[in-house]
Scaffold this motif. Structure first.
Motif, PDB file in Angstrom:
ATOM      1  N   GLY A   1       0.784  -1.230   0.000  1.00 31.02           N
ATOM      2  CA  GLY A   1       0.000   0.000   0.000  1.00 31.02           C
ATOM      3  C   GLY A   1       0.813   1.276   0.000  1.00 31.02           C
ATOM      4  N   SER A   2       2.133   1.177   0.028  1.00 29.62           N
ATOM      5  CA  SER A   2       2.946   2.400   0.003  1.00 29.62           C
ATOM      6  C   SER A   2       2.975   2.982  -1.405  1.00 29.62           C
ATOM      7  N   VAL A   3       3.130   4.300  -1.449  1.00 26.67           N
ATOM      8  CA  VAL A   3       3.135   5.010  -2.723  1.00 26.67           C
ATOM      9  C   VAL A   3       4.430   5.805  -2.831  1.00 26.67           C
TER      10      VAL A   3
ATOM     11  N   ASN B   1       1.846   1.354   3.735  1.00 27.95           N
ATOM     12  CA  ASN B   1       1.060   2.595   3.729  1.00 27.95           C
ATOM     13  C   ASN B   1       1.868   3.859   4.017  1.00 27.95           C
TER      14      ASN B   1
END
Lengths: 346, 346, 346
Positions: free
Chosen positions: B144-146, B162
């Motif tokens: 979920g990390s961007v 995240n």
């Protein structure tokens, strides 16, 4: 997503709350509102005398209130000893979101093959359940949430969207975790080698009891050695920071922006106001209340209410006083001398 | 996800830490624990005299300690000049998570075609790597990390789940970013046009040095013009806010809930306690410590320890004192007058 | 992701800003920088006399400034009455990110069938748009962001990566929400049943006006009954907590780490400094400024500047003063007695 539940009537509500109904019980109820705002298909409540003035003119279908105020109520009444508690129960009964999540695993969710899922779990779009995680019956994991390897989530747990659990976090039953909160991140531990910092791996865990609620964007770090422990029925608001190896006793409540440093132990039935800071390695006994934005640097061993700081005042007045704070020790010594002089000692 | 590393024995550990081993070195070690909790396959440590009382009864396989305490140790000992530093190294050596992430790109991750990935990177489920991003060897990007467009992440960087990096963020080697933290969001910049606010686009960047760690849910904003700069080996805890164009010098440490306003420069080897607030446009020199929840509104140009505020006290006592704070300037003036009167000036 | 916009020249910029150009207008401009850093294809600005010293040596292509400083400017000038406002507009004009998002829905995004999407929306990778949500024209939803059921987002709204909107949140036009912020999470509401806490379902909503901006990792909770309301053009920094049923008036600005407790109403054109805390159920009138880290426990009914707390000082000096704070009521009483004695009353 719209609720399809049947609407209860006032008799149903009275029966559910254990309230005495005064008036006709057939009116169907669709929601709750304040005395001022409630319409003829909404229930209201009177739990605070400050709102007594709104009772005579309310248009609510019925009002939850104490018997003392029955005579002043112009509409049907639901009489309870503790109307606020009745309001709490009714709010959950009428919550249109209560059945918003259908069981099932969204096809975009990524669930490890060896994760264990209870009956009727709901895993939202793009959620991630890592290896070895165990979810109890009826657990809901919202969109984008990540449940780390080997986590355990008790039955009826509810993780809203974009929650993060690191590996090995243990969560009790009926826990509610709000969006953006992070459970089990590394505690802040470093040893200094003379020139700089060397990381201390955070080998402990984070354990949350039953009926815990954690607000949005709050952080509960894992322990360095041994666990960070949040007791049963602990309620934690948004933007709270709980450091490694903190223990919070059952039924305590922490308002927004509280920060608790490492290894401090907070007792049962404590209440920390918004923005309160507790230093590390303290003991706070059961039944302590700390008012908003207070700094606690020593253990508190007697129940009671504690405070620090000073309230806001007009800026020019504040400047004059704040500058004197820097002279306070000197002022105190001068008062000592004046007293001695006056009494013939000087 | 379970570690498959071989378990070291005490001789291996002594050799790795450069410690002198007293006793048999053959015992295999599976973990670390406190003196009180350690079992016969765990190592413990004594780094704080407050725990000396637990040494005689420990059941640990061995204890990391200073030579001064060797005689009181009932089990094998690993003797070091700085046992706390030894504990830090051993914690990393025994961390079962240390090899938890296998190289590879999860099929659900979205990686831009023109992103550049080093050797043995690990990209988790539902992570997003945008166009032009460059990841060094062995970088881990959690679920979920961007990673925004054109970001650079140095080798051995570790982004937990995240995490969000805006475009163009530059991160050094061995950086650890915890869940929910946001690097490179817009600084808070607006011009007032007489009626309301006009946004100032934040055109600068955010640059993090080597060995930086950022805690969960912390914010480091990008610069308005020019960069926000976090030096090498800076350690930032959870729930911290660092505004645009702040510079933090190497080896400084910021505890939880710290807030630093725009363009302030913090020196090297500084330590800010939990909840400390620094106003904007200040200079804090090297070697400054600020204690918890202090407010700093002026530059600090001498190394040392600084504080503000007052500690919590029982509420009724606090009320009496806090109300007097509003009279403090008046009290000071009255003491002046009393002194003059007493000395015959009045 | 690189901008392909044509570079304006100085004449274009003067025309766009309504500035008077002194000097040649043909130079193409690629960016903005400070007077010190600007190169020959960048514009700079002078909005604060503190930087007047950098004007004579600037190498900028041109400087935005007030007519008062025209004579001291060694390069072309763009003359405006309010150069800071001109800088704000120019920063947006030269922002290479302004056109970074192409319309379209990334195939990994999960968009409910009954969601309503305006023209030219951009939905990023792994974003989630739940049932019944309505997005206006040109809305951008960043990677990993979640838009809850029945939310409404007005035209030109921009949600960066990993933003979370709970169900039913209503957002005006041109709103910017930064990564990690959470809008519409449950307010902190519980009734005590004598033994523990009973949740109060949070049945209200969260409504944000037009032109609102919310910083990274901030929380705005939904109302218990009725809505939490953020007015038009309200600017909220990072790490801010806004509790249930708070109302913020138009054009107010809240700096980082502010916390506002439930049901407090803040007026229009207010400014809250970093770390300010407002207790619940207060009224703050229009035009109030509160300085950093102040605690406000009473309503403020007159516009003006308000403050609390004391600034940091050297620790040993602080210890001496802080301990005296606990004696402050006693000191005040002793001064009273000294005055009476001196005047012959004692």
């Amino acid at each position: 997503m719209k609720s399809t539940r049947t609407q209860p009537n006032l008799s149903d509500i009275a029966s559910r709350l254990g309230a005495r109904l005064h008036g006709d019980g057939s009116q169907r109820i669709v929601g709750l509102a304040t005395l001022k705002d409630a319409g003829p298909d909404q229930v209201s409540f009177l739990a605070n005398r400050a709102y007594l003035k709104d009772l005579p003119s309310t248009r609510a279908a019925a009002v939850l209130l104490h018997a003392d105020h029955l005579d002043a109520c112009p509409v049907p009444a639901l009489v309870l000893d503790n109307p606020y508690l009745g309001y709490a129960e009714l709010s959950r009964m009428l919550d249109p979101q209560a059945d918003a999540h259908q069981p099932g695993i969204h096809p975009s969710a990524v669930v490890a093959e060896d994760a264990s899922l209870g009956a009727d779990v709901s895993i939202g779009p793009n959620a991630v359940i890592e290896s070895g995680a165990r979810l109890g019956d009826r657990v809901v994991v919202g969109p984008g949430s990540v449940v780390g390897a080997d986590c355990e989530i008790g039955e009826d747990g509810f993780l809203h969207a974009n929650v993060t659990l690191y590996h090995g976090v243990v969560v009790g039953k009926r826990v509610i975790l709000h969006s953006g909160c992070v459970i089990g991140g590394d505690g802040f531990g470093f040893a200094h080698d003379g020139g700089g910092w060397r990381k201390i791996a955070q080998l402990g865990g984070a354990v949350l009891g039953d009926d815990v609620e954690v607000g949005s964007c709050s952080s509960i770090d894992r322990g360095a050695l041994g666990d960070t422990v949040i007791g049963n029925d602990v309620k934690i608001d948004s933007q709270v920071q709980i450091a490694h190896n903190v223990h919070i006793g059952d039924h305590s409540a922490l308002a927004g922006c509280v920060g608790i440093a490492g290894s401090t132990r907070v007792g049962r039935h404590c209440m920390l106001g918004g923005g309160v800071g507790l230093s590390g390695h303290l003991t706070i006994c059961d039944g302590v209340q700390v008012t908003g934005m207070s700094l606690v640097t020593n253990s508190i061993l007697e129940p009671g209410v504690y405070s620090s700081g000073t309230g806001a005042m007009e800026n020019s007045q504040w400047r004059r006083n704040a500058v004197r704070f820097k002279q306070l020790d000197s002022i105190a010594k001068r008062v000592n001398r004046l007293e001695k002089r006056g009494s013939g000692e000087a």
